[in-house]
Design a protein around this motif. Structure first.
Motif, PDB file in Angstrom:
ATOM      1  N   GLU A  52      -8.628   1.826   4.991  1.00  0.00           N
ATOM      2  CA  GLU A  52      -8.471   3.245   4.677  1.00  0.00           C
ATOM      3  C   GLU A  52      -7.645   3.993   5.731  1.00  0.00           C
ATOM      4  O   GLU A  52      -7.271   5.150   5.524  1.00  0.00           O
ATOM      5  CB  GLU A  52      -9.836   3.925   4.497  1.00  0.00           C
ATOM      6  CG  GLU A  52     -10.706   3.960   5.744  1.00  0.00           C
ATOM      7  CD  GLU A  52     -11.670   2.785   5.811  1.00  0.00           C
ATOM      8  OE1 GLU A  52     -12.689   2.907   6.508  1.00  0.00           O
ATOM      9  OE2 GLU A  52     -11.391   1.758   5.158  1.00  0.00           O
ATOM     10  N   ILE A  69       0.866  -1.187   0.000  1.00  0.00           N
ATOM     11  CA  ILE A  69       0.000   0.000   0.000  1.00  0.00           C
ATOM     12  C   ILE A  69       0.896   1.229   0.000  1.00  0.00           C
ATOM     13  O   ILE A  69       1.819   1.326   0.818  1.00  0.00           O
ATOM     14  CB  ILE A  69      -0.934   0.026   1.228  1.00  0.00           C
ATOM     15  CG1 ILE A  69      -1.866  -1.191   1.224  1.00  0.00           C
ATOM     16  CG2 ILE A  69      -1.754   1.320   1.258  1.00  0.00           C
ATOM     17  CD1 ILE A  69      -2.764  -1.280   2.453  1.00  0.00           C
ATOM     18  N   GLU A  70       0.648   2.144  -0.908  1.00  0.00           N
ATOM     19  CA  GLU A  70       1.442   3.366  -0.994  1.00  0.00           C
ATOM     20  C   GLU A  70       0.502   4.560  -1.113  1.00  0.00           C
ATOM     21  O   GLU A  70      -0.366   4.593  -1.989  1.00  0.00           O
ATOM     22  CB  GLU A  70       2.383   3.318  -2.199  1.00  0.00           C
ATOM     23  CG  GLU A  70       3.268   4.557  -2.331  1.00  0.00           C
ATOM     24  CD  GLU A  70       4.243   4.454  -3.484  1.00  0.00           C
ATOM     25  OE1 GLU A  70       4.826   5.482  -3.861  1.00  0.00           O
ATOM     26  OE2 GLU A  70       4.417   3.328  -4.018  1.00  0.00           O
ATOM     27  N   GLU A 129      -1.551   4.345   5.448  1.00  0.00           N
ATOM     28  CA  GLU A 129      -0.823   5.170   4.482  1.00  0.00           C
ATOM     29  C   GLU A 129       0.151   4.306   3.681  1.00  0.00           C
ATOM     30  O   GLU A 129       0.200   4.376   2.453  1.00  0.00           O
ATOM     31  CB  GLU A 129      -0.060   6.275   5.219  1.00  0.00           C
ATOM     32  CG  GLU A 129       0.647   7.263   4.295  1.00  0.00           C
ATOM     33  CD  GLU A 129      -0.308   8.215   3.605  1.00  0.00           C
ATOM     34  OE1 GLU A 129       0.065   8.732   2.546  1.00  0.00           O
ATOM     35  OE2 GLU A 129      -1.432   8.423   4.106  1.00  0.00           O
ATOM     36  N   TYR A 130       0.934   3.490   4.389  1.00  0.00           N
ATOM     37  CA  TYR A 130       1.889   2.587   3.753  1.00  0.00           C
ATOM     38  C   TYR A 130       1.815   1.211   4.420  1.00  0.00           C
ATOM     39  O   TYR A 130       1.662   1.118   5.643  1.00  0.00           O
ATOM     40  CB  TYR A 130       3.326   3.100   3.865  1.00  0.00           C
ATOM     41  CG  TYR A 130       3.638   4.271   2.968  1.00  0.00           C
ATOM     42  CD1 TYR A 130       4.061   4.071   1.656  1.00  0.00           C
ATOM     43  CD2 TYR A 130       3.521   5.579   3.433  1.00  0.00           C
ATOM     44  CE1 TYR A 130       4.343   5.145   0.825  1.00  0.00           C
ATOM     45  CE2 TYR A 130       3.794   6.661   2.612  1.00  0.00           C
ATOM     46  CZ  TYR A 130       4.204   6.440   1.313  1.00  0.00           C
ATOM     47  OH  TYR A 130       4.484   7.503   0.495  1.00  0.00           O
ATOM     48  N   GLY A 162      -1.938   5.281   0.687  1.00  0.00           N
ATOM     49  CA  GLY A 162      -3.313   4.867   0.915  1.00  0.00           C
ATOM     50  C   GLY A 162      -3.921   4.057  -0.215  1.00  0.00           C
ATOM     51  O   GLY A 162      -5.083   3.640  -0.134  1.00  0.00           O
ATOM     52  N   LYS A 163      -3.136   3.813  -1.282  1.00  0.00           N
ATOM     53  CA  LYS A 163      -3.634   3.061  -2.441  1.00  0.00           C
ATOM     54  C   LYS A 163      -3.022   1.655  -2.463  1.00  0.00           C
ATOM     55  O   LYS A 163      -1.810   1.496  -2.309  1.00  0.00           O
ATOM     56  CB  LYS A 163      -3.264   3.764  -3.746  1.00  0.00           C
ATOM     57  CG  LYS A 163      -3.709   5.224  -3.827  1.00  0.00           C
ATOM     58  CD  LYS A 163      -5.211   5.351  -3.809  1.00  0.00           C
ATOM     59  CE  LYS A 163      -5.620   6.821  -3.974  1.00  0.00           C
ATOM     60  NZ  LYS A 163      -7.102   6.986  -3.906  1.00  0.00           N
ATOM     61  N   ILE A 164      -3.866   0.657  -2.641  1.00  0.00           N
ATOM     62  CA  ILE A 164      -3.393  -0.722  -2.726  1.00  0.00           C
ATOM     63  C   ILE A 164      -2.742  -0.951  -4.091  1.00  0.00           C
ATOM     64  O   ILE A 164      -3.336  -0.636  -5.133  1.00  0.00           O
ATOM     65  CB  ILE A 164      -4.562  -1.710  -2.531  1.00  0.00           C
ATOM     66  CG1 ILE A 164      -5.189  -1.525  -1.150  1.00  0.00           C
ATOM     67  CG2 ILE A 164      -4.084  -3.148  -2.693  1.00  0.00           C
ATOM     68  CD1 ILE A 164      -6.464  -2.319  -0.930  1.00  0.00           C
ATOM     69  N   LEU A 165      -1.518  -1.474  -4.074  1.00  0.00           N
ATOM     70  CA  LEU A 165      -0.785  -1.722  -5.316  1.00  0.00           C
ATOM     71  C   LEU A 165      -1.083  -3.147  -5.802  1.00  0.00           C
ATOM     72  O   LEU A 165      -0.401  -4.108  -5.441  1.00  0.00           O
ATOM     73  CB  LEU A 165       0.719  -1.516  -5.098  1.00  0.00           C
ATOM     74  CG  LEU A 165       1.125  -0.135  -4.555  1.00  0.00           C
ATOM     75  CD1 LEU A 165       2.630  -0.024  -4.441  1.00  0.00           C
ATOM     76  CD2 LEU A 165       0.567   0.979  -5.437  1.00  0.00           C
ATOM     77  N   GLU A 166      -2.114  -3.264  -6.625  1.00  0.00           N
ATOM     78  CA  GLU A 166      -2.570  -4.579  -7.077  1.00  0.00           C
ATOM     79  C   GLU A 166      -1.491  -5.318  -7.864  1.00  0.00           C
ATOM     80  O   GLU A 166      -1.361  -6.545  -7.753  1.00  0.00           O
ATOM     81  CB  GLU A 166      -3.829  -4.447  -7.942  1.00  0.00           C
ATOM     82  CG  GLU A 166      -5.030  -3.834  -7.242  1.00  0.00           C
ATOM     83  CD  GLU A 166      -5.047  -2.310  -7.345  1.00  0.00           C
ATOM     84  OE1 GLU A 166      -4.057  -1.745  -7.843  1.00  0.00           O
ATOM     85  OE2 GLU A 166      -6.043  -1.702  -6.913  1.00  0.00           O
ATOM     86  N   LYS A 220      -2.209   6.472   8.493  1.00  0.00           N
ATOM     87  CA  LYS A 220      -2.398   7.860   8.116  1.00  0.00           C
ATOM     88  C   LYS A 220      -2.336   8.734   9.364  1.00  0.00           C
ATOM     89  O   LYS A 220      -2.669   8.291  10.465  1.00  0.00           O
ATOM     90  CB  LYS A 220      -3.746   8.034   7.406  1.00  0.00           C
ATOM     91  CG  LYS A 220      -3.802   7.357   6.039  1.00  0.00           C
ATOM     92  CD  LYS A 220      -5.154   7.541   5.385  1.00  0.00           C
ATOM     93  CE  LYS A 220      -5.178   6.862   4.005  1.00  0.00           C
ATOM     94  NZ  LYS A 220      -6.494   6.948   3.362  1.00  0.00           N
TER      95      LYS A 220
END
Length: 235
Positions: free
Chosen positions: A131, A98-99, A134-135, A101-105, A149
């Protein structure tokens, strides 16, 4: 009968050798394992099992194999310490899941790491809402490290500008009802002092299952008789 005695001797010898090898390799091998530690552990376990039960294999050959894998593991550990590039090859490297807050699929797909596994790892960190993250980093030993976060992080004494108190390392004084005299002596404590503290509580050493002097020098005792008549037993 001789076969049984032989197996007993070989098994006992294998256990002693494994303990010796574990001492040589250090605590890292028995903690959360890297790729290198995993391969080493599997190989050593296989050799030890053969040493214990496989009578068709000469024990000298197995002992030689054990020595080779031990020396190889130590050499690889030294190389990994000296070279960051080699360390990445030998032990692997962290991967970001996760970077921002976004999941790196894509990263998860490459690692064959499922959302179920990620959710489980986050719950282990006390995080039930993705949610809040953050990482998230999948470390080379298989654990997940998390940075929350900013709005979800715990407030510290420093944030609130509160005074901090120096903390001491906990000292175990009693375990399983037995006084640990060495810990008393090493920390400048006496049996008389401990007896008096217990007497104030109406207890004696034999009543205590576990006793410890905590980080603030407070005394904490857990007694054999807890007064709990119906303990919770969640199945």
């Amino acid at each position: 009968m001789e076969a049984y005695i032989g197996i007993i001797i070989r098994t006992f010898s294998a256990i002693l050798l494994l303990l010796f090898v574990a001492q040589l390799l250090g605590k890292q091998t028995i903690s959360n394992m890297t790729l290198h530690d995993f391969v080493t552990g599997i190989t050593i376990g296989t050799i030890a099992a053969n040493l214990a039960f496989n009578e068709t294999q000469k024990w000298t050959h197995l002992l030689l194999s054990l020595i080779v894998i031990t020396v190889t593991s130590i050499v690889l550990s030294i190389i990994a310490l000296k070279s960051r590039k080699m360390r990445r090859l030998i032990s692997g490297s962290p991967s970001i899941l996760i970077e921002g807050g976004k999941i790196l699929e894509d990263n998860m797909r490459k690692l064959r790491y499922s959302m179920d596994s990620l959710d489980q790892a986050l719950r282990g960190k006390g995080i039930f809402n993705v949610e809040e993250v953050e990482y998230a980093v999948l470390e080379d030993n298989g654990t997940v490290s998390v940075l929350k976060k900013d709005e979800h992080r715990y407030v510290t004494k420093k944030d609130m500008k509160l005074r901090s108190h120096k903390q001491a390392f906990p000292v175990e004084l009693i375990m399983d009802g037995i006084l640990i005299e060495e810990n008393l002596k090493n920390n400048g404590l006496t049996r008389e002092w401990l007896d008096s503290e217990l007497k104030r509580r109406g207890k004696q050493i034999s009543d205590v299952f576990y006793g410890v002097r905590g980080t603030q020098h407070q005394l904490v005792f857990d007694y054999y008789k807890d007064g709990i008549t119906k303990p919770i037993d969640k199945e």
